[in-house]
Design an enzyme around this catalytic site. Structure first.
Site, short mmCIF file in Angstrom:
data_model
loop_
_atom_site.label_atom_id
_atom_site.label_comp_id
_atom_site.label_asym_id
_atom_site.label_seq_id
_atom_site.Cartn_x
_atom_site.Cartn_y
_atom_site.Cartn_z
N PHE A 122 0.99 -1.33 -0.07
CA PHE A 122 -0.01 -0.08 0.02
C PHE A 122 0.77 1.26 0.05
O PHE A 122 1.63 1.52 0.94
CB PHE A 122 -0.91 -0.13 1.21
CG PHE A 122 -1.76 0.89 1.39
CD1 PHE A 122 -2.79 1.10 0.69
CD2 PHE A 122 -1.58 2.02 2.57
CE1 PHE A 122 -3.88 2.30 0.95
CE2 PHE A 122 -2.55 2.95 2.86
CZ PHE A 122 -3.62 3.15 2.01
N THR A 125 2.28 6.84 2.05
CA THR A 125 3.15 7.69 2.86
C THR A 125 4.42 8.05 1.76
O THR A 125 4.92 7.45 0.72
CB THR A 125 3.84 7.00 3.96
OG1 THR A 125 2.66 6.71 4.55
CG2 THR A 125 4.89 7.73 4.56
N GLU A 126 4.66 9.45 1.76
CA GLU A 126 5.79 9.90 1.23
C GLU A 126 6.61 10.64 2.11
O GLU A 126 6.27 10.88 3.23
CB GLU A 126 5.19 11.12 -0.05
CG GLU A 126 4.30 10.26 -0.86
CD GLU A 126 3.87 10.97 -1.99
OE1 GLU A 126 4.12 12.73 -2.06
OE2 GLU A 126 3.03 10.88 -3.07
N SER A 131 1.18 11.91 8.22
CA SER A 131 0.00 12.24 8.80
C SER A 131 -0.74 13.13 7.86
O SER A 131 -2.07 12.66 7.62
CB SER A 131 0.12 12.90 10.04
OG SER A 131 0.86 12.11 11.10
N GLY A 340 15.85 -6.87 35.41
CA GLY A 340 16.94 -7.07 34.67
C GLY A 340 16.79 -8.07 33.50
O GLY A 340 17.21 -7.72 32.39
N GLU A 363 -0.15 3.25 9.91
CA GLU A 363 -1.79 3.31 9.93
C GLU A 363 -2.54 4.34 10.67
O GLU A 363 -3.57 4.23 11.02
CB GLU A 363 -2.39 1.96 10.02
CG GLU A 363 -1.63 0.77 9.09
CD GLU A 363 -2.50 -0.30 8.74
OE1 GLU A 363 -3.93 -0.08 8.83
OE2 GLU A 363 -1.96 -1.19 8.37
N GLY A 364 -1.56 5.54 11.00
CA GLY A 364 -2.20 6.62 11.57
C GLY A 364 -1.60 6.80 13.09
O GLY A 364 -1.91 5.94 13.54
N1 COS Z 1 -14.11 6.91 4.99
C1 COS Z 1 -14.58 7.53 3.81
N2 COS Z 1 -14.44 8.92 3.69
C2 COS Z 1 -13.60 9.69 4.36
C3 COS Z 1 -12.72 8.83 5.41
C4 COS Z 1 -13.18 7.51 5.75
N3 COS Z 1 -12.75 6.96 6.65
N4 COS Z 1 -12.03 9.79 6.15
C5 COS Z 1 -12.20 10.99 5.44
N5 COS Z 1 -13.05 10.70 4.41
C6 COS Z 1 -13.66 11.80 3.46
C7 COS Z 1 -14.13 12.88 4.14
O1 COS Z 1 -15.34 12.71 4.25
C8 COS Z 1 -13.87 14.07 3.22
O2 COS Z 1 -14.76 14.02 2.08
P1 COS Z 1 -15.34 15.36 1.45
O3 COS Z 1 -14.10 16.30 0.69
O4 COS Z 1 -16.27 14.65 0.38
O5 COS Z 1 -15.95 16.09 2.48
C9 COS Z 1 -12.27 13.72 2.72
O6 COS Z 1 -12.28 12.33 2.78
C10 COS Z 1 -11.32 14.40 3.14
O7 COS Z 1 -11.41 14.21 4.52
P2 COS Z 1 -10.59 15.01 5.56
O8 COS Z 1 -11.20 16.37 5.44
O9 COS Z 1 -10.91 14.21 6.78
O10 COS Z 1 -9.04 15.08 5.17
P3 COS Z 1 -7.81 15.56 6.10
O11 COS Z 1 -6.91 16.12 5.11
O12 COS Z 1 -8.39 16.56 7.05
O13 COS Z 1 -7.12 14.31 6.63
C11 COS Z 1 -6.90 12.71 8.33
C12 COS Z 1 -7.77 13.45 7.64
C13 COS Z 1 -5.54 13.41 8.92
C14 COS Z 1 -7.47 11.89 9.15
C15 COS Z 1 -5.85 11.68 7.24
O14 COS Z 1 -5.15 12.36 6.42
C16 COS Z 1 -5.37 10.39 8.01
O15 COS Z 1 -5.95 9.56 8.15
N6 COS Z 1 -4.03 10.66 7.92
C17 COS Z 1 -3.20 9.56 8.35
C18 COS Z 1 -2.69 8.58 7.15
C19 COS Z 1 -2.26 7.40 7.64
O16 COS Z 1 -2.88 6.54 8.47
N7 COS Z 1 -0.92 7.13 7.23
C20 COS Z 1 -0.34 5.96 7.46
C21 COS Z 1 0.03 5.25 6.19
S1 COS Z 1 -0.56 3.74 5.78
S2 COS Z 1 0.78 2.63 6.98
#
Ligand code: COS
Length: 382
Positions: A122, A125-126, A131, A340, A363-364
């Site tokens: 998957f 990440t870049e 995050s 220890g 995964e966040g």
């Molecule tokens: N299911 C469905 N839709 C989702 C969703 C989910 N779980 N989470 C977000 N969305 C949708 C939102 O509803 C929004 O839709 P609209 O634009 O239509 O309103 C859109 O996606 C953008 O969502 P949001 O505004 O929450 O985006 P942000 O940029 O604020 O990001 C976080 C939110 C920080 C929560 C997200 O970027 C994240 O989870 N980051 C961590 C990533 C991660 O886990 N990385 C690890 C890599 S994999 S090992």
């Protein structure tokens, strides 16, 4: 699909035996060699581990989220490096394809994913998008019926073994944030892909993460998952299931550490008696057990909601947050109970302590989960 009670018991018994008899004796050597032997990977394939969540018509076991969690709790009782070998096929590497793939895409790839012949990764990440995953910079530029991919993905689990990547790339550079991103299936043998060297990590030796670099890699447009610009939502929904999976892994590891701590506390004598008879040791065991039970109840309740078709954005985040923080505390107490002996390598406790640290990050992060939990709670009004 939910398993019937008998099949579920059989599966969980098989996994427990495999973990206890086959994998536990190998874990120190796997860590030392930073490598899982090929024959163990073959045994995992034969057990069907790579296909736990792949639909039956493509050769998998099609486990429900609840059954997946129960299976992963069993796999969590040994070094998480073993789970990592097939975990991307069960979780984030395959679920985009399972949930959003066309029939043609599924037929082409899923049988190989289920058997373990194709390992999946998957690629979200870049270097500059961790995050803030909506800000990915990897570009997928349309050129006729192809996308041309350029960019670097970072910390990609199983990248070197993978035959298929789900890559989140920006198809619309005009749009900032997630709405300009698409999810694209990319085969490993596509010209223009380079895999970086394996990163040296704090724990989970035997599992590997790498950069994946795309330089003018041409991929057919038909490899896109979902619509153009829907890639961020694909990734988020994949992560909802993935976060439950990670929660399960944390619970398995916590249960193992509690069992190891109890066994050691019974055997280790100080002041003329087993340390298990001291209430300050008992207090640590009680705290760890209570937290592990609470975590399991939260996780399985969340998984059942997902299986019932309910949205679990809040529940997946809360499960990942609580389970990963919980196992950090349990691992810390395990080191304390072993004293220890927990700090030196012999009993493997310090290795577990290092292994579980990543659960609060990948995964966040815990902080991202807190953001999601707070947002969803406020949306729901409390
Ligand atoms: N299911 C469905 N839709 C989702 C969703 C989910 N779980 N989470 C977000 N969305 C949708 C939102 O509803 C929004 O839709 P609209 O634009 O239509 O309103 C859109 O996606 C953008 O969502 P949001 O505004 O929450 O985006 P942000 O940029 O604020 O990001 C976080 C939110 C920080 C929560 C997200 O970027 C994240 O989870 N980051 C961590 C990533 C991660 O886990 N990385 C690890 C890599 S994999 S090992």
């Amino acid at each position: 699909m939910a398993l019937d009670a008998e099949t579920r018991t059989q599966l969980l018994d098989t996994l427990r035996r495999f973990v206890t008899e086959r994998l536990r004796p190998l874990e120190a050597k796997v860590s030392e060699d930073d490598r899982i032997p090929d024959e163990v990977l073959e045994e995992m394939k034969a057990l069907g581990l790579f296909g736990l969540t792949i639909p039956e018509e493509y050769g998998g076991l099609d486990l429900s989220s609840e059954d997946e969690c129960l299976a992963i709790i069993e796999m969590g009782r040994v070094s998480p490096a073993f789970r990592s070998a097939f975990g991307t096929n069960v979780g984030i590497g395959s679920q985009g394809l399972v949930m959003f793939g066309t029939e043609a895409q599924k037929q082409k790839y899923l049988p190989g994913v289920a058997s373990g012949e194709i390992v999946t990764s998957f690629c979200l990440t870049e270097p500059e998008a961790g995050s803030d995953s909506g800000s990915v910079q990897t570009r997928a530029t349309r050129d006729g019926d192809h996308y041309v991919l350029n960019g670097t993905k970072r910390y990609i689990t199983n990248a070197a073994r993978a035959g298929l990547y789900t890559v989140m790339a920006r198809t619309d550079p005009e749009k900032k944030g997630g709405s300009g991103v698409s999810a694209i299936l990319v085969e490993r043998n596509t010209p223009g892909i380079t895999i970086g060297k394996p990163e040296k990590k704090m724990g989970q030796q035997g599992a590997h993460i790498h950069d994946v670099i795309f330089e003018n890699a041409r991929v057919p447009v038909e490899n896109r998952l979902g619509g153009e610009g829907e890639g961020f939502k694909v990734a988020m929904q994949v992560l909802d299931r993935g976060r439950l999976h990670v929660g399960a892994l944390c619970i398995g590891m916590a249960e193992r550490l509690i069992a190891d701590s109890v066994a050691y506390a019974r055997e280790r004598r100080q002041f003329g008696q087993p340390i298990a008879s001291f209430q300050l040791i008992q207090g640590m065991i009680a705290d760890s057990k209570t937290e592990a039970m609470a975590a399991k109840a939260l996780l399985l309740d969340s998984a059942r909601k997902r299986d019932a078709g309910e949205p679990v954005i809040l529940e997946a985040a809360a499960s990942k947050y609580y389970c990963s923080e919980m196992v950090g505390r349990v691992a810390d107490r395990a080191v304390q109970i072993f004293g220890g002996a927990g700090y030196v390598a012999d009993h493997g406790i310090e290795r577990c302590y290092r292994d579980v640290r990543i659960f609060r990050i990948y995964e966040g992060t815990s902080q991202v989960q807190q953001v999601i939990i707070a947002r969803e709670t406020m949306k729901q009004g409390g």
